[in-house]
Motif scaffolding. Sequence first.
Motif, mmCIF file in Angstrom:
data_model
loop_
_atom_site.group_PDB
_atom_site.id
_atom_site.type_symbol
_atom_site.label_atom_id
_atom_site.label_comp_id
_atom_site.label_asym_id
_atom_site.label_seq_id
_atom_site.Cartn_x
_atom_site.Cartn_y
_atom_site.Cartn_z
ATOM 1 N N SER A 297 0.829 -1.212 0.000
ATOM 2 C CA SER A 297 0.000 0.000 0.000
ATOM 3 C C SER A 297 0.858 1.254 0.000
ATOM 4 O O SER A 297 0.522 2.244 -0.660
ATOM 5 N N VAL A 298 1.997 1.237 0.733
ATOM 6 C CA VAL A 298 2.895 2.400 0.732
ATOM 7 C C VAL A 298 3.509 2.599 -0.646
ATOM 8 O O VAL A 298 3.622 3.736 -1.137
ATOM 9 N N CYS A 299 3.915 1.512 -1.282
ATOM 10 C CA CYS A 299 4.525 1.628 -2.621
ATOM 11 C C CYS A 299 3.517 2.174 -3.639
ATOM 12 O O CYS A 299 3.855 3.062 -4.433
ATOM 13 N N TYR A 300 2.309 1.639 -3.628
ATOM 14 C CA TYR A 300 1.279 2.156 -4.533
ATOM 15 C C TYR A 300 0.989 3.630 -4.252
ATOM 16 O O TYR A 300 0.891 4.444 -5.179
ATOM 17 N N ALA A 301 0.847 3.975 -2.989
ATOM 18 C CA ALA A 301 0.521 5.354 -2.614
ATOM 19 C C ALA A 301 1.622 6.308 -3.059
ATOM 20 O O ALA A 301 1.341 7.398 -3.591
ATOM 21 N N THR A 302 2.885 5.919 -2.869
ATOM 22 C CA THR A 302 4.008 6.783 -3.257
ATOM 23 C C THR A 302 3.986 7.052 -4.754
ATOM 24 O O THR A 302 4.223 8.185 -5.204
ATOM 25 N N GLY A 303 3.708 6.025 -5.548
ATOM 26 C CA GLY A 303 3.645 6.205 -6.998
ATOM 27 C C GLY A 303 2.528 7.141 -7.421
ATOM 28 O O GLY A 303 2.753 8.068 -8.212
ATOM 29 N N PHE A 304 1.327 6.925 -6.880
ATOM 30 C CA PHE A 304 0.193 7.783 -7.232
ATOM 31 C C PHE A 304 0.417 9.228 -6.782
ATOM 32 O O PHE A 304 0.134 10.178 -7.521
ATOM 33 N N ILE A 305 0.924 9.399 -5.566
ATOM 34 C CA ILE A 305 1.129 10.750 -5.026
ATOM 35 C C ILE A 305 2.218 11.484 -5.804
ATOM 36 O O ILE A 305 2.091 12.667 -6.120
ATOM 37 N N GLY A 306 3.314 10.781 -6.116
ATOM 38 C CA GLY A 306 4.386 11.407 -6.891
ATOM 39 C C GLY A 306 3.901 11.871 -8.256
ATOM 40 O O GLY A 306 4.237 12.979 -8.712
ATOM 41 N N TYR A 307 3.113 11.046 -8.913
ATOM 42 C CA TYR A 307 2.553 11.409 -10.213
ATOM 43 C C TYR A 307 1.637 12.627 -10.087
ATOM 44 O O TYR A 307 1.687 13.550 -10.908
ATOM 45 N N PHE A 308 0.854 12.651 -9.050
ATOM 46 C CA PHE A 308 -0.054 13.773 -8.811
ATOM 47 C C PHE A 308 0.722 15.075 -8.612
ATOM 48 O O PHE A 308 0.364 16.121 -9.168
ATOM 49 N N TYR A 309 1.805 15.028 -7.842
ATOM 50 C CA TYR A 309 2.567 16.250 -7.577
ATOM 51 C C TYR A 309 3.292 16.752 -8.824
ATOM 52 O O TYR A 309 3.477 17.964 -9.003
ATOM 53 N N ILE A 310 3.716 15.849 -9.679
ATOM 54 C CA ILE A 310 4.304 16.277 -10.959
ATOM 55 C C ILE A 310 3.273 17.049 -11.775
ATOM 56 O O ILE A 310 3.571 18.092 -12.375
ATOM 57 N N LEU A 311 2.029 16.552 -11.774
ATOM 58 C CA LEU A 311 0.970 17.218 -12.529
ATOM 59 C C LEU A 311 0.630 18.583 -11.939
ATOM 60 O O LEU A 311 0.346 19.526 -12.684
#
Length: 423
Positions: A297-311
């Motif tokens: 869950s931490v790995c998935y969350a980090t990926g989604f959040i990182g992508y969101f912040y780039i956007l």
Amino acid sequence: MKPLLSAAALLMLSGLTYADTISGEVHHQPLNIQAIMMFVLFVGATLYITYRASKRTRSRQDYYTAGGRITGLQNGLAIAGDFMSVASFLGISALVYTSGYDGLIYSIGFLIGWPIILFLIAERLRNLGRYTFADVVSYRLKQKPIRTLSACGSLVVVVLYLIAQMVGAGKLIRLLFGLHYHVAVILVGLLMVLYVLFGGMLATTWVQNYQSGVAARGCQLYGIEVMKSLSFDFNTLFAEAVKAHPKGIAIMSPGGLVADPISALSLRLALMFGTAGLPHILMRFFTVSDAKEAHKSVCYATGFIGYFYILTFIIGFGAILLVSANPAFKDTTGALLGGTNMAAVHLANAVGGNLFLGFISAVAFATILAVIAGLTLAGASAVSHDLYANVIKNGEATERDELKVSKISVVVRYCSYRAGDLV
């Protein structure tokens, strides 16, 4: 210590100020029919999700942790939903809009906190805890003092985080509908009460999954529309933004947000360690079946959040280019309508017209609902499980009484917030 650090980070989050929201005049805007339709659609979907979840919420474990049946992917999406909040969506993009490169200081600071959670916290929480963070820290310490301190720290963080979300709701409603801030607080509060009272953690998780999905797609559409107007050339985006911004080339270098190195270090530490102390994030690790799913869950969350912040970085620079020089988005004094925190909302209108504006506004409102539901559940569990069941009743409270206190605390918190808001 960690809840206090996270509170310090949240207090400074994104320039969303409570006083500015409740003291400003109402901007009377023409009704946006598309936005209203999107609002109704999104709210209806979340209420249906809550209804479905309520059918499966029977016990205390179901209410607090969804029975431990949440998968790593679902939990990762829910955690991302907590972070892809209106404060991040509007606030960080507004920081980029006003300060350029320095706006990334918040998103990077939060992301650095996730390896700490992954390697030091997630597995221990899942193995030792039951419902709250206090279950873990009180394992080898005195129950009453540590639970009291932990619950009070959690409630402080929850209140500060709720203020940021309510400010975002007030700004958004006032800009789109010309309604007062208090109306937004009443609407969001009532929906929050419904989610938590009837659906518990399962409804909160499903709503956050739904919200994170639409938020990610909405921000992705943002990025595509902005970059399409520039032939997908980042050099052109940054070069044109430098020309359009009053600070010029200064927006491409750090140093504009903090006055000295000590302040910069303090802010970074607050963001990094504060992430690892957020009660509504820590509570999510009790919803999965084992430590392996907690790590996932931490790995998935980090990926989604990182992508969101780039956007959000693209959205902020796109707003510099397409919003700052457009007089249609300014008032008579030349200030941005609704304040700089509405830069992302105006950008939606600039790149996609009223229909896209309605969609993005509904997405922003959905993020408010989902995040507030998670925060409220974390606060309710601190009151009922830590303070009532284990401090006042010395661990002898019945499951029924504990759930009753939890639900009463949700209603009391909403009423007290409304009373303080009116005063």
